[in-house]
Design a protein around this motif. Structure first.
Motif, PDB file in Angstrom:
ATOM      1  N   PRO A 189       0.841  -1.312  -0.060  1.00  0.00           N
ATOM      2  CA  PRO A 189       0.163  -0.067   0.064  1.00  0.00           C
ATOM      3  C   PRO A 189       0.910   1.181   0.059  1.00  0.00           C
ATOM      4  CG  PRO A 189      -0.084  -1.131   2.126  1.00  0.00           C
ATOM      5  CD  PRO A 189       0.761  -2.188   1.293  1.00  0.00           C
ATOM      6  N   TYR A 190       0.385   2.301  -0.662  1.00  0.00           N
ATOM      7  CA  TYR A 190       1.038   3.610  -0.689  1.00  0.00           C
ATOM      8  C   TYR A 190       0.638   4.423   0.623  1.00  0.00           C
ATOM      9  CZ  TYR A 190       3.093   7.747  -2.918  1.00  0.00           C
ATOM     10  OH  TYR A 190       3.694   8.826  -3.361  1.00  0.00           O
ATOM     11  N   PRO A 191       1.518   5.201   1.166  1.00  0.00           N
ATOM     12  CA  PRO A 191       1.371   5.630   2.551  1.00  0.00           C
ATOM     13  C   PRO A 191       0.190   6.620   2.577  1.00  0.00           C
ATOM     14  CG  PRO A 191       3.577   5.727   1.797  1.00  0.00           C
ATOM     15  CD  PRO A 191       2.952   5.519   0.613  1.00  0.00           C
ATOM     16  N   ALA A 192      -0.755   6.284   3.328  1.00  0.00           N
ATOM     17  CA  ALA A 192      -1.948   7.047   3.634  1.00  0.00           C
ATOM     18  C   ALA A 192      -1.795   8.488   3.823  1.00  0.00           C
ATOM     19  CB  ALA A 192      -2.853   6.340   4.715  1.00  0.00           C
ATOM     20  N   ASP A 193      -0.706   8.998   4.299  1.00  0.00           N
ATOM     21  CA  ASP A 193      -0.334  10.401   4.401  1.00  0.00           C
ATOM     22  C   ASP A 193      -0.116  11.241   3.320  1.00  0.00           C
ATOM     23  OD1 ASP A 193       2.105   9.471   4.440  1.00  0.00           O
ATOM     24  OD2 ASP A 193       2.841  10.122   6.361  1.00  0.00           O
ATOM     25  N   ARG A 194       0.171  10.422   2.360  1.00  0.00           N
ATOM     26  CA  ARG A 194       0.568  11.208   1.264  1.00  0.00           C
ATOM     27  C   ARG A 194      -0.492  10.944   0.074  1.00  0.00           C
ATOM     28  NH1 ARG A 194       6.728   9.061  -0.349  1.00  0.00           N
ATOM     29  NH2 ARG A 194       5.998  10.369  -2.125  1.00  0.00           N
ATOM     30  N   MET A 195      -1.683  10.736   0.533  1.00  0.00           N
ATOM     31  CA  MET A 195      -2.873  10.557  -0.394  1.00  0.00           C
ATOM     32  C   MET A 195      -4.006  11.668   0.222  1.00  0.00           C
ATOM     33  SD  MET A 195      -2.989   6.601  -1.369  1.00  0.00           S
ATOM     34  CE  MET A 195      -4.449   6.786  -2.279  1.00  0.00           C
ATOM     35  N   THR A 196      -5.094  11.810  -0.659  1.00  0.00           N
ATOM     36  CA  THR A 196      -6.213  12.549  -0.348  1.00  0.00           C
ATOM     37  C   THR A 196      -7.383  11.778  -0.763  1.00  0.00           C
ATOM     38  OG1 THR A 196      -6.020  13.955  -2.385  1.00  0.00           O
ATOM     39  CG2 THR A 196      -4.890  14.737  -0.151  1.00  0.00           C
ATOM     40  N   VAL A 197      -8.568  12.215  -0.480  1.00  0.00           N
ATOM     41  CA  VAL A 197      -9.655  11.557  -0.676  1.00  0.00           C
ATOM     42  C   VAL A 197     -10.818  12.701  -0.748  1.00  0.00           C
ATOM     43  CG1 VAL A 197     -10.462  10.805   1.601  1.00  0.00           C
ATOM     44  CG2 VAL A 197     -11.676   9.724  -0.582  1.00  0.00           C
ATOM     45  N   ARG A 198     -11.863  12.654  -1.721  1.00  0.00           N
ATOM     46  CA  ARG A 198     -12.709  13.899  -1.603  1.00  0.00           C
ATOM     47  C   ARG A 198     -14.215  13.080  -2.526  1.00  0.00           C
ATOM     48  NH1 ARG A 198     -13.343  14.627  -6.690  1.00  0.00           N
ATOM     49  NH2 ARG A 198     -11.821  14.554  -8.485  1.00  0.00           N
ATOM     50  N   GLY A 199     -15.221  13.804  -2.504  1.00  0.00           N
ATOM     51  CA  GLY A 199     -16.147  13.225  -3.106  1.00  0.00           C
ATOM     52  C   GLY A 199     -16.502  13.701  -4.660  1.00  0.00           C
ATOM     53  N   PRO A 200     -17.422  13.414  -5.311  1.00  0.00           N
ATOM     54  CA  PRO A 200     -17.436  13.256  -6.683  1.00  0.00           C
ATOM     55  C   PRO A 200     -17.364  14.719  -7.523  1.00  0.00           C
ATOM     56  CG  PRO A 200     -19.425  12.873  -6.173  1.00  0.00           C
ATOM     57  CD  PRO A 200     -18.614  12.913  -4.817  1.00  0.00           C
ATOM     58  N   VAL A 201     -16.361  15.495  -7.159  1.00  0.00           N
ATOM     59  CA  VAL A 201     -16.247  16.800  -8.068  1.00  0.00           C
ATOM     60  C   VAL A 201     -15.160  16.331  -9.021  1.00  0.00           C
ATOM     61  CG1 VAL A 201     -15.509  19.243  -7.954  1.00  0.00           C
ATOM     62  CG2 VAL A 201     -16.799  17.974  -5.984  1.00  0.00           C
ATOM     63  N   PHE A 202     -15.545  16.934 -10.410  1.00  0.00           N
ATOM     64  CA  PHE A 202     -14.646  16.547 -11.427  1.00  0.00           C
ATOM     65  C   PHE A 202     -13.624  17.610 -11.658  1.00  0.00           C
ATOM     66  CE2 PHE A 202     -13.482  16.152 -15.936  1.00  0.00           C
ATOM     67  CZ  PHE A 202     -13.306  15.006 -16.162  1.00  0.00           C
ATOM     68  N   PRO A 203     -12.501  17.256 -11.781  1.00  0.00           N
ATOM     69  CA  PRO A 203     -11.331  18.193 -11.928  1.00  0.00           C
ATOM     70  C   PRO A 203     -10.994  18.385 -13.439  1.00  0.00           C
ATOM     71  CG  PRO A 203     -10.519  16.291 -11.403  1.00  0.00           C
ATOM     72  CD  PRO A 203     -11.891  15.948 -11.321  1.00  0.00           C
ATOM     73  N   THR A 204     -10.531  19.770 -13.608  1.00  0.00           N
ATOM     74  CA  THR A 204     -10.185  20.053 -15.051  1.00  0.00           C
ATOM     75  C   THR A 204      -8.831  19.637 -15.097  1.00  0.00           C
ATOM     76  OG1 THR A 204      -9.643  22.107 -14.657  1.00  0.00           O
ATOM     77  CG2 THR A 204     -11.978  21.598 -15.197  1.00  0.00           C
ATOM     78  N   ARG A 205      -8.149  19.554 -16.804  1.00  0.00           N
ATOM     79  CA  ARG A 205      -6.734  19.256 -16.707  1.00  0.00           C
ATOM     80  C   ARG A 205      -6.062  20.569 -16.173  1.00  0.00           C
ATOM     81  NH1 ARG A 205      -7.948  16.618 -21.832  1.00  0.00           N
ATOM     82  NH2 ARG A 205      -6.802  14.665 -21.767  1.00  0.00           N
TER      83      ARG A 205
END
Length: 210
Positions: A189-205
């Motif tokens: 597993p990748y380190p949790a403290d180097r990741m983020t999580v969010r709801g379904p908002v679509f980002p642009t390029r």
């Protein structure tokens, strides 16, 4: 398991990020694949002799030969997966900007009210990160699958069974060219403290949320 992801990186960004060029004979899609769905097309980085190349493959390593697309594999001791894991030619990197896990339960994400449904994970220090994968030629062309591992503490409350294997940049070459033991060692597993999580908002390029 991950059955939806996004890659907002255009080919030029992927060339630079992964030190790659177009694969021989590859046909670039009319529009770059941004949303990744099972059996849909995606950009994949693989080794071609002494260089890395950007290819276009379907997200199903079995090429439609099973009732369900094989998008994720975990038990590398099974003969069919050990065969791919042991051969560097069949390993690949899947470039992503984020991946989705779905949950029926509400979770606290950020400062807002608890939400359920789509949860999107990203790696802030790697806007374009690589997932460990395998690929092979099938009767329907080249197909790939993502390798999964135990979930980290950020992913586990939302998807307790597994998460995709995100590689550190310094491990890209080891994944593509190392031994079978190297592959097993990198399935972590990748380190949790180097990741983020969010709801379904679509980002642009450009990085802004739409």
């Amino acid at each position: 398991m991950c059955n939806r992801a996004r890659n907002l990186g255009e080919p030029e960004a992927l060339f630079s990020r992964f030190d790659a060029g177009w694969a021989p004979g590859v046909v670039r899609p009319n529009s770059d694949p941004v949303e990744l769905y099972p059996r849909g097309k995606a950009y994949v980085v693989r080794a071609e002799r002494d260089r890395r190349v950007l290819d276009v493959m379907a997200w199903d390593v079995l090429g439609g030969q099973a009732a369900w697309p094989m998008t994720n594999v975990r038990n590398l001791g099974l003969p069919q997966w050990r065969r791919l894991a042991a051969e560097p030619h069949n390993r690949c990197l899947i470039p992503l900007t984020e991946f989705c896990e779905w949950t029926p339960d509400k979770h606290k994400v950020g400062k807002g009210a608890p939400i359920k449904g789509e949860m999107w994970f990203a790696v802030p220090d790697q806007p374009l990160f690589a997932v460990a994968g395998f690929w092979q030629q099938t009767v329907k062309g080249a197909g790939f699958t993502m390798v999964t591992c135990d979930p980290n503490p950020l992913v586990a409350p939302i998807h307790p069974k597994a998460m995709i294997t995100i590689l550190h940049p310094e491990d890209h070459a080891r994944w593509l060219t190392g031994s079978y033991d190297d592959v097993v060692a990198l399935q972590r597993p990748y380190p949790a403290d180097r990741m983020t999580v969010r709801g379904p908002v679509f980002p642009t390029r450009e990085g802004a949320e739409a």
